[in-house]
Design a protein around this motif. Structure first.
Motif, short mmCIF file in Angstrom:
data_model
loop_
_atom_site.label_atom_id
_atom_site.label_comp_id
_atom_site.label_asym_id
_atom_site.label_seq_id
_atom_site.Cartn_x
_atom_site.Cartn_y
_atom_site.Cartn_z
N ARG B 117 -44.95 64.43 24.09
CA ARG B 117 -45.80 65.52 24.56
C ARG B 117 -47.26 65.06 24.58
O ARG B 117 -48.06 65.41 23.72
CB ARG B 117 -45.65 66.71 23.61
N SER B 126 -42.78 68.15 31.30
CA SER B 126 -41.84 67.06 31.56
C SER B 126 -40.63 67.57 32.32
O SER B 126 -40.32 68.76 32.32
CB SER B 126 -41.39 66.44 30.24
N ALA B 128 -37.57 66.88 31.50
CA ALA B 128 -36.59 67.34 30.49
C ALA B 128 -36.84 68.80 30.13
O ALA B 128 -35.92 69.61 30.05
CB ALA B 128 -36.68 66.47 29.24
N ASN B 129 -38.09 69.11 29.95
CA ASN B 129 -38.48 70.47 29.60
C ASN B 129 -38.11 71.46 30.70
O ASN B 129 -37.54 72.53 30.45
CB ASN B 129 -40.00 70.46 29.36
N LEU B 132 -34.36 71.88 30.86
CA LEU B 132 -33.90 72.70 29.73
C LEU B 132 -34.13 74.19 30.00
O LEU B 132 -33.27 75.03 29.73
CB LEU B 132 -34.66 72.27 28.47
N HIS B 133 -35.28 74.51 30.57
CA HIS B 133 -35.59 75.90 30.85
C HIS B 133 -34.68 76.52 31.91
O HIS B 133 -34.40 77.71 31.87
CB HIS B 133 -37.04 76.02 31.34
N ALA B 135 -31.59 75.11 33.26
CA ALA B 135 -30.17 74.75 33.37
C ALA B 135 -29.25 75.88 32.91
O ALA B 135 -29.61 76.67 32.04
CB ALA B 135 -29.90 73.51 32.53
N CYS B 137 -26.21 74.92 31.90
CA CYS B 137 -25.26 74.17 31.09
C CYS B 137 -26.02 73.49 29.96
O CYS B 137 -27.23 73.63 29.84
CB CYS B 137 -24.52 73.14 31.95
N ASP B 138 -25.30 72.72 29.13
CA ASP B 138 -25.94 72.01 28.02
C ASP B 138 -26.82 70.88 28.57
O ASP B 138 -26.56 70.34 29.65
CB ASP B 138 -24.88 71.41 27.09
N VAL B 139 -27.84 70.54 27.80
CA VAL B 139 -28.75 69.46 28.19
C VAL B 139 -28.93 68.53 26.99
O VAL B 139 -29.29 68.98 25.90
CB VAL B 139 -30.14 70.02 28.60
N LEU B 140 -28.66 67.23 27.20
CA LEU B 140 -28.97 66.24 26.17
C LEU B 140 -30.25 65.52 26.56
O LEU B 140 -30.28 64.83 27.59
CB LEU B 140 -27.84 65.22 26.01
N ALA B 141 -31.30 65.71 25.77
CA ALA B 141 -32.56 65.02 26.01
C ALA B 141 -32.58 63.76 25.17
O ALA B 141 -32.58 63.83 23.94
CB ALA B 141 -33.72 65.93 25.64
N VAL B 142 -32.55 62.63 25.83
CA VAL B 142 -32.51 61.33 25.14
C VAL B 142 -33.95 60.87 24.95
O VAL B 142 -34.68 60.67 25.93
CB VAL B 142 -31.71 60.30 25.94
N ARG B 143 -34.33 60.70 23.70
CA ARG B 143 -35.69 60.35 23.38
C ARG B 143 -36.02 58.93 23.81
O ARG B 143 -35.34 57.99 23.42
CB ARG B 143 -35.90 60.50 21.88
#
Lengths: 147, 147
Positions: B117, B126, B128-129, B132-133, B135, B137-143
């Motif tokens: 961030r 981002s 990913a953000n 996530l907001h 979707a 379905c599930d979301v896997l955010a890979v760091r």
């Protein structure tokens, strides 16, 4: 999958929280990973014009809330076979406390429920969103249905 | 883990993109899931005071960018054993296009790289953000490390 070693379930006790808990458990089993659980009691201040701008919960109320949270975590942890020293109940900002506990315990995956972008979640920013922004590890946001 | 059936890798070709791709692949293998891949060419308008407030990329440039993206996706897809009809390259807003493709293809897990961030990610929000907001379905955010 992905060889996670220590998974942290961020439990929120919402109606669909068991769905998130089950996914975290399945992931832990599939990865042969340690599963830990945390619940953060949000530290919302109460404002009262009489006494000044911000008054925190009074001590008794705080203790009652913490005690109730500890009981719920303990019940959930038992279902998930999580031993007592892998259960945490803390007071504070969920996104910061969850990330702090993840950092301190070498968590490599945080599992958190994800609400829709509307209502309070939009106004306040969801916990999933805050965790995603601040985490130093992977984050699985489990979509909550009917939300 | 968690019995995902159709996983969508949102590829962004960043330096650490192979790390995200590898996690998506491992997840697909562990879940015996279909793996698909999408890359969104961000539809950033070019502004030019002479011609008016907003001018989109001209046709040739757009086509060159799309062609380059298709080649990179194709190379990555080959490494991941993803067949051609499970590869998508689209133009638009990444968060909306990724979610649209997920919805249209009954994706149950989106895997996306997550940046820190700060800098542009903080300014623009981002991918990913945004995913996530939005979707369903599930979301896997890979760091992504060193970011």
């Amino acid at each position: 999958m992905a060889h996670y070693k220590h998974i942290l379930l961020a439990a929120d006790f919402s109606d669909h929280g068991h769905h998130v808990a089950n996914k975290a458990k399945e992931l832990a089993v599939a990865n042969q990973a340690q599963l830990s659980i945390v619940h953060i009691v949000d530290n919302l201040p109460i404002t009262d014009a009489t006494y000044g701008p911000i008054i925190p919960f009074d001590g008794d109320l705080s203790e009652q809330i913490m005690e109730a949270a500890r009981k719920r975590i303990s019940t959930l942890a038992e279902k998930l076979d999580i031993v007592e020293d892998k259960q945490w109940v803390e007071v504070g900002s969920p996104k910061f406390e969850i990330v702090r506990i993840a950092d301190e315990n070498e968590i490599d995956l945080i599992v958190v429920g994800s609400h829709g972008r509307h209502g309070l979640a939009l106004l306040l920013g969801s916990t999933a969103n805050g965790v995603l922004h601040n985490a130093h590890c992977d984050v699985l946001a489990v979509r909550l249905k009917n939300d």
